[in-house]
Scaffold this motif. Structure first.
Motif, PDB file in Angstrom:
ATOM      1  N   ASN A 115       0.833  -1.198   0.000  1.00  0.00           N
ATOM      2  CA  ASN A 115       0.000   0.000   0.000  1.00  0.00           C
ATOM      3  C   ASN A 115       0.876   1.260   0.000  1.00  0.00           C
ATOM      4  O   ASN A 115       0.581   2.216  -0.714  1.00  0.00           O
ATOM      5  CB  ASN A 115      -0.936  -0.023   1.207  1.00  0.00           C
ATOM      6  CG  ASN A 115      -1.980   1.070   1.134  1.00  0.00           C
ATOM      7  OD1 ASN A 115      -2.439   1.432   0.060  1.00  0.00           O
ATOM      8  ND2 ASN A 115      -2.340   1.601   2.280  1.00  0.00           N
TER       9      ASN A 115
ATOM     10  N   GLU B 195     -14.750   7.672 -11.833  1.00  0.00           N
ATOM     11  CA  GLU B 195     -15.595   6.947 -10.866  1.00  0.00           C
ATOM     12  C   GLU B 195     -16.093   7.858  -9.739  1.00  0.00           C
ATOM     13  O   GLU B 195     -16.548   7.373  -8.709  1.00  0.00           O
ATOM     14  CB  GLU B 195     -14.786   5.795 -10.245  1.00  0.00           C
ATOM     15  CG  GLU B 195     -14.132   4.879 -11.250  1.00  0.00           C
ATOM     16  CD  GLU B 195     -15.024   3.734 -11.652  1.00  0.00           C
ATOM     17  OE1 GLU B 195     -15.794   3.269 -10.803  1.00  0.00           O
ATOM     18  OE2 GLU B 195     -14.944   3.321 -12.819  1.00  0.00           O
TER      19      GLU B 195
ATOM     20  N   PRO C 246      -9.563   7.299  -4.799  1.00  0.00           N
ATOM     21  CA  PRO C 246     -10.461   6.510  -3.950  1.00  0.00           C
ATOM     22  C   PRO C 246      -9.762   5.319  -3.308  1.00  0.00           C
ATOM     23  O   PRO C 246      -8.739   4.840  -3.797  1.00  0.00           O
ATOM     24  CB  PRO C 246     -11.525   6.035  -4.937  1.00  0.00           C
ATOM     25  CG  PRO C 246     -10.799   5.939  -6.237  1.00  0.00           C
ATOM     26  CD  PRO C 246      -9.815   7.078  -6.223  1.00  0.00           C
ATOM     27  N   SER C 247     -10.324   4.888  -2.200  1.00  0.00           N
ATOM     28  CA  SER C 247      -9.894   3.637  -1.579  1.00  0.00           C
ATOM     29  C   SER C 247     -11.131   2.758  -1.475  1.00  0.00           C
ATOM     30  O   SER C 247     -12.237   3.200  -1.780  1.00  0.00           O
ATOM     31  CB  SER C 247      -9.295   3.898  -0.198  1.00  0.00           C
ATOM     32  OG  SER C 247     -10.284   4.359   0.695  1.00  0.00           O
ATOM     33  N   GLU C 248     -10.948   1.530  -1.025  1.00  0.00           N
ATOM     34  CA  GLU C 248     -12.092   0.621  -0.906  1.00  0.00           C
ATOM     35  C   GLU C 248     -13.171   1.181   0.013  1.00  0.00           C
ATOM     36  O   GLU C 248     -14.357   1.069  -0.261  1.00  0.00           O
ATOM     37  CB  GLU C 248     -11.628  -0.735  -0.379  1.00  0.00           C
ATOM     38  CG  GLU C 248     -10.901  -1.566  -1.398  1.00  0.00           C
ATOM     39  CD  GLU C 248     -10.501  -2.919  -0.843  1.00  0.00           C
ATOM     40  OE1 GLU C 248     -11.204  -3.434   0.060  1.00  0.00           O
ATOM     41  OE2 GLU C 248      -9.489  -3.454  -1.308  1.00  0.00           O
ATOM     42  N   ASN C 249     -12.763   1.763   1.118  1.00  0.00           N
ATOM     43  CA  ASN C 249     -13.713   2.259   2.116  1.00  0.00           C
ATOM     44  C   ASN C 249     -14.127   3.706   1.904  1.00  0.00           C
ATOM     45  O   ASN C 249     -15.086   4.161   2.506  1.00  0.00           O
ATOM     46  CB  ASN C 249     -13.122   2.110   3.518  1.00  0.00           C
ATOM     47  CG  ASN C 249     -12.810   0.676   3.849  1.00  0.00           C
ATOM     48  OD1 ASN C 249     -13.474  -0.239   3.370  1.00  0.00           O
ATOM     49  ND2 ASN C 249     -11.796   0.461   4.650  1.00  0.00           N
ATOM     50  N   GLU C 250     -13.360   4.462   1.117  1.00  0.00           N
ATOM     51  CA  GLU C 250     -13.630   5.887   0.937  1.00  0.00           C
ATOM     52  C   GLU C 250     -13.627   6.238  -0.552  1.00  0.00           C
ATOM     53  O   GLU C 250     -12.598   6.596  -1.111  1.00  0.00           O
ATOM     54  CB  GLU C 250     -12.582   6.700   1.694  1.00  0.00           C
ATOM     55  CG  GLU C 250     -12.601   6.416   3.185  1.00  0.00           C
ATOM     56  CD  GLU C 250     -11.331   6.857   3.880  1.00  0.00           C
ATOM     57  OE1 GLU C 250     -10.286   7.011   3.227  1.00  0.00           O
ATOM     58  OE2 GLU C 250     -11.388   7.049   5.095  1.00  0.00           O
ATOM     59  N   PRO C 251     -14.791   6.152  -1.206  1.00  0.00           N
ATOM     60  CA  PRO C 251     -14.850   6.387  -2.652  1.00  0.00           C
ATOM     61  C   PRO C 251     -14.735   7.849  -3.060  1.00  0.00           C
ATOM     62  O   PRO C 251     -14.597   8.150  -4.233  1.00  0.00           O
ATOM     63  CB  PRO C 251     -16.226   5.829  -3.041  1.00  0.00           C
ATOM     64  CG  PRO C 251     -17.039   5.975  -1.800  1.00  0.00           C
ATOM     65  CD  PRO C 251     -16.085   5.761  -0.650  1.00  0.00           C
TER      66      PRO C 251
ATOM     67  N   GLU D  81     -11.857  14.147   2.182  1.00  0.00           N
ATOM     68  CA  GLU D  81     -12.884  13.117   1.986  1.00  0.00           C
ATOM     69  C   GLU D  81     -14.162  13.591   2.653  1.00  0.00           C
ATOM     70  O   GLU D  81     -14.190  14.634   3.296  1.00  0.00           O
ATOM     71  CB  GLU D  81     -12.424  11.792   2.581  1.00  0.00           C
ATOM     72  CG  GLU D  81     -12.177  11.880   4.076  1.00  0.00           C
ATOM     73  CD  GLU D  81     -11.644  10.594   4.654  1.00  0.00           C
ATOM     74  OE1 GLU D  81     -12.485   9.743   4.994  1.00  0.00           O
ATOM     75  OE2 GLU D  81     -10.430  10.473   4.781  1.00  0.00           O
TER      76      GLU D  81
END
Length: 144
Positions: A3, A29, A52-57, A70
């Motif tokens: 990461n 996206e 974006p991350s998985e938890n924070e689009p 965010e």
């Protein structure tokens, strides 16, 4: 790739993001499209790229000062939010478009952007090292 390596790679590639069009491309996206203040076009004009991350689009990061924001709301104005949280960002104070910059002006901006990048990466490395020291200390105390 870890990461941290992904983040470092992404941040280093931000030198291409002086271009509004390149920044805009990152918002394919983006969750906010119409009837709001934080459209992809306005986000890109304010210097943001979509990260974006998985938890924070809805994470957006200024390509220049690396300020990550965010939790966007439809009524949030990207330029105002950027200015509020990063008032000294040189991108916000540019009087010229990227295409109008002289080579010297560009290299001065890029030198400062890289200084910010190195400082941010240094802080991340120090935080990771502290976490490792804490975990190792905890494991050693458990052995005693």
């Amino acid at each position: 790739m870890s990461n941290a390596e992904v983040i470092a790679s992404r941040l280093l590639s931000f030198n291409q993001m002086y271009s509004y069009e390149k920044r805009l491309q990152t918002f394919s996206e983006w969750p906010f499209r119409e009837d709001c203040q934080c459209t992809p076009e306005l986000m890109a004009k304010a210097g943001f790229v979509h990260c974006p991350s998985e938890n924070e689009p809805d994470v957006a990061c200024c390509f220049y000062c690396l300020r990550e924001l965010e939790g966007w709301e439809p009524e949030d104005n990207p330029w105002s939010e950027h200015e509020k949280r990063s008032p000294n960002c040189a991108f916000l104070h540019m009087k010229k478009t990227f295409e109008e910059l002289t080579a010297i002006e560009f290299f001065q901006l890029e030198q400062e952007r890289l200084r910010i990048y190195i400082r941010k990466m240094g802080h991340r490395k120090i935080a990771l090292f502290r976490d490792e020291v804490e975990a190792t200390s905890k494991n050693l105390r458990a052995l005693i």
